[in-house]
Each structure stands twice: as C-alpha cells, then as structure tokens.
Write an enzyme that holds these catalytic residues in place. Sequence first.
Site, short mmCIF file in Angstrom:
data_model
loop_
_atom_site.label_atom_id
_atom_site.label_comp_id
_atom_site.label_asym_id
_atom_site.label_seq_id
_atom_site.Cartn_x
_atom_site.Cartn_y
_atom_site.Cartn_z
N HIS A 179 -0.17 3.67 -1.30
CA HIS A 179 -0.63 2.90 -0.13
C HIS A 179 -1.82 2.02 -0.50
O HIS A 179 -1.82 0.82 -0.21
CB HIS A 179 -1.01 3.88 0.99
CG HIS A 179 -1.50 3.21 2.24
ND1 HIS A 179 -0.69 2.98 3.32
CD2 HIS A 179 -2.72 2.72 2.58
CE1 HIS A 179 -1.39 2.38 4.28
NE2 HIS A 179 -2.62 2.21 3.85
N GLU A 180 -2.83 2.61 -1.12
CA GLU A 180 -4.02 1.83 -1.46
C GLU A 180 -3.73 0.81 -2.55
O GLU A 180 -4.34 -0.27 -2.58
CB GLU A 180 -5.16 2.76 -1.88
CG GLU A 180 -5.60 3.77 -0.82
CD GLU A 180 -5.94 3.13 0.53
OE1 GLU A 180 -6.33 1.94 0.56
OE2 GLU A 180 -5.81 3.83 1.56
N HIS B 102 -2.74 -2.39 -0.96
CA HIS B 102 -3.90 -3.22 -0.60
C HIS B 102 -4.48 -3.90 -1.84
O HIS B 102 -4.77 -5.10 -1.84
CB HIS B 102 -4.99 -2.35 0.04
CG HIS B 102 -4.70 -1.90 1.43
ND1 HIS B 102 -4.47 -2.77 2.46
CD2 HIS B 102 -4.63 -0.65 1.98
CE1 HIS B 102 -4.26 -2.10 3.59
NE2 HIS B 102 -4.35 -0.81 3.32
N GLU C 230 -2.06 -4.57 5.70
CA GLU C 230 -1.38 -3.30 5.94
C GLU C 230 0.12 -3.43 5.66
O GLU C 230 0.77 -2.45 5.27
CB GLU C 230 -1.63 -2.83 7.37
CG GLU C 230 -1.29 -1.37 7.61
CD GLU C 230 -2.18 -0.40 6.85
OE1 GLU C 230 -1.77 0.78 6.73
OE2 GLU C 230 -3.26 -0.79 6.37
#
Length: 493
Positions: free
Chosen positions: A258-259, A262, A288
């Site tokens: 997830h990170e 980003h 996101e």
Amino acid sequence: MTAYDDLMAFQRDTEALAQVAGRLGWDQETVMPRGAAPQRAEEMAAMESVLHARRIDPRIADWLAQIEPAALDAVGQANLRHIKRDFDRATRVPADLAARIARVTSAAQGTWAEARAADDFAAFAPTLKEVIALKREEGAALAEGRGIGIYDAMLEDYEPGTTAADLEAMFGALRPKLSELRAAVREAEAPPVLEGAFDEAAQMTLTAKLARRFGYDLATGRIDKAVHPFSSGSGLDVRITTRTNALDPFNCFYSTVHEVGHAAYEQGIDSAYLLTPLGRGVSMGVHESQSRIYENQIGRSRAFTGWLFGEMTAVYGDFGVPDAGTFYRIVNRVSDGFIRTEADELQYNLHVLLRFDLERALMSGDLQVDGLQAAWNDRFEADFGYPVDRPSNGVLQDVHWSVGLLGYFPTYSLGNVYAGCLHEALREAVPDLDEALARGDTSAATGWLRENVQKHGGLYEPRKVITRACGKPPTEAPLLTYLENKFTELYGI
C-alpha cells in the site's frame, strides 16, 4: 529574468523547505526520542511560520499580476494554477493561527498516542477539542465570502474540485450495495484463517522484496517501521514505513505494498517537475488510487497471490496452507474487525464512510467532542453488527484527527473509486496481465499506471487525471462491479 522565472525560483525554495518540514514529521514517527515531543512541537511551529510567511509573501501577488498566463505553456499554466490557489488559501489564514495549528497538532500527536495506549479517550478529548476549534477557525477563514461550507473548504486541501455533496452522492450509492454484499458474504462459508507465528525479521526481508517487485526504488527510498504505516517525501527522497506482527504477516506485506503505491507515485513523477508545484501527487484521492490498486486489485489478485504463496513457502516452509488457491482465499478473507487499516476490501469503505460522516458533524458543530465516542460506537455497531470493545479499536485508532487532517478520510474511499476505474482500464489495456502477475512481475501494471497517472504529477486536476487515463469520468460503478464479481466467486454466492 521574467516574473515567472522569479516566481518559480522563489517557489523552488518554498518546496524545498516544505520537504524539510516533512522530514521532521517522518523523524517524529520513526526515530525521535519520546521525550523530544515538546521541543519538536516548537520546531514544527517555527518551520510552519517560515513556510506560511513565504506562502503569503506579497511578492507572489506582484509576480502573479505581471504574468500573462496565455504566454505560458501547459506546464507553466499548471504551475501558476497551483501557486495561485495556494496563495489565495494561505493569505486567508492568519500567520498566528497557522503557527498555533502546527504547534497544537504536533503536541496532540503524542497525547493521542499515549491515550490510545491507555485506552483512555477522556485523556485525549481536551486536546481534540482544541484541534477541532482551531480547524473550525481555519475552515471559516478559508470559506469566508465564497459561498461554501467549512467542510468543503477543508476538502480543498486534499481533493481540489470535490465537494461534500459530490462525496455524499457517491458514497450514498456505495454504502447500501456494500452492506448488501457484506451481508451475503457473512452468510456464506468463510475461508480458513492463517495460523502460526511468522518470524518478524523474515517478514521485513520479504517485505523489501515485495517493495522492489512493485517498482520501489530503494536508491531514492527507504523502509522503516512505525506504529502507523505511512509514506512521506517526494522526488529523490521518498520514505515509507510498515509494521510487523508475528501472528499476522499479511499486515506487514500489504501495508508495505500500500505505501509503495504512494511512494511509487512520487518516484514516478516527471523529474522535470522536481521541487515545483507539479512535483508531487495532485491530490490525496489520486494518491490513494495508486496505493489501493497496488495493494488490492494487483497485490490481492489470484495471479499475484499465487506467486506470494511460493515466496512465503520458500521463507517459512510448510506454514499450514495446502495450495495457492486456499492461500488466495485466506488473503481475501472477509473478517470481523475494528481497525480500518486492517480491513478487507469489501468492508474497508464502510469504515471510511463512518469517519466521513462523523468529521463532517464535528466541523459543522452538530457533533461535539464529548459525544464523539458514543456516536462512533453507535454508528459502528449499526454498520458492522457488533460493539466496539475499547477506544483503541474505535475512536482512538487513527492518528488523523490529532494532527488536524479534517477532510482527509473521504479521500480513502474516493481513491478506491478511482482505483476501480483505473483497474477496469488497465485490464482492457493489458489483457494478459495475469500471466505476468503469476510470475511476480508487476511491471506491466505499474508501468501503465506510471505512464497514465504518475508521471503527470500535478499537471492536471485530479478528476481529469483519472478521466484521461480511463477515457471517461470516474464513477463508483467499476469498483462495485469488481467487488461483486470477486467476492461472489470467492464465496460461491
């Protein structure tokens, strides 16, 4: 030099200083000694004062007045759009208010962490009241004379061009269908759960491999551990954090992916935009969308989890899961739980919509901080069917309100909506994607996203980024179709 050149030279220094301020925040979350919190609050306030003074510098107005936008190319016009918008917003907020917000929210972060550890909302409530009062004051200053509400003014910091009414309509279409699908899944036979302990050092080794597989450049990035995973920085210095739990390696793996979504966005922006307004993600919703499509549509796909099953077997040996098909079902298991960041794809947005409604009520004054915990608990039980057992699993679980991020939460679900649209377009553009994912090769997917979304940085407005990539404006329909197809097949309903 022209007025535009002077403006951009000034802006470059402002962008560089903002990166330094961001590094202070990263340090506070990762390696800062706990006792340094009071001093760090003063440091953050001082840095915010410097940044605020630059953002309202009267020379900006002079330069803007001298520049003829029609004489600039598309990049110049986009830079001008961002600078003008930021200048208009900054000049509405008094310098002393900006410094007070920075000082209070920096200190509030530590107060929140202590209250969360002690499961004591009452210990945090007075600080949260101060934060909310300051953010209402800021919102009122931003909204004054513009015919918009305080919450709409706060949203502009995270998703320019989106209003609470837009989000209410979109989320109003999401919530009943998600609740209906969730109810059907809960009636079906659930997949098994992952059992056993998984060495945490080995988790970090595998998580670094996952990060590289998703295109994270460790020459300009790093991975650290923190209580709450996050990504910070841009350009040539991007940093992510993750966390480990011996009983739940998926928390580490998917927090990392997830990170990385980003971080890859920031690393993927055209290098010509470095330290300019275009050199960072255009909005939190678009940001996101990258983290969610990396984590879910790619990372939790049947094809990619087949590769991950092999990697976990290589590291841990026989860990009690017989085959890749069972592993896929375990990874995507819909489970009861309190924590937003640990929620499965199906239920995640219900967690976000709860926060969206509560923070709007806080900002409007319809809900007071003294009633927040009860309101949270009532809404959670209504949506999920079981009561919150303690504050750290409820109203105290997220850091966002303590640091003043009012208007941030809805961008999580908006990002999911964008991700649904992008995934639909990606599958059309790369029809053999699953063959590559089964080998652990995400480059076709991440390359498409870099080319169609990430490289543009702030060149286009948020919804235009998604519209250009997908060939049509974003709606919630692709996300709902994706979730219905996936979980209907996975649960046999």
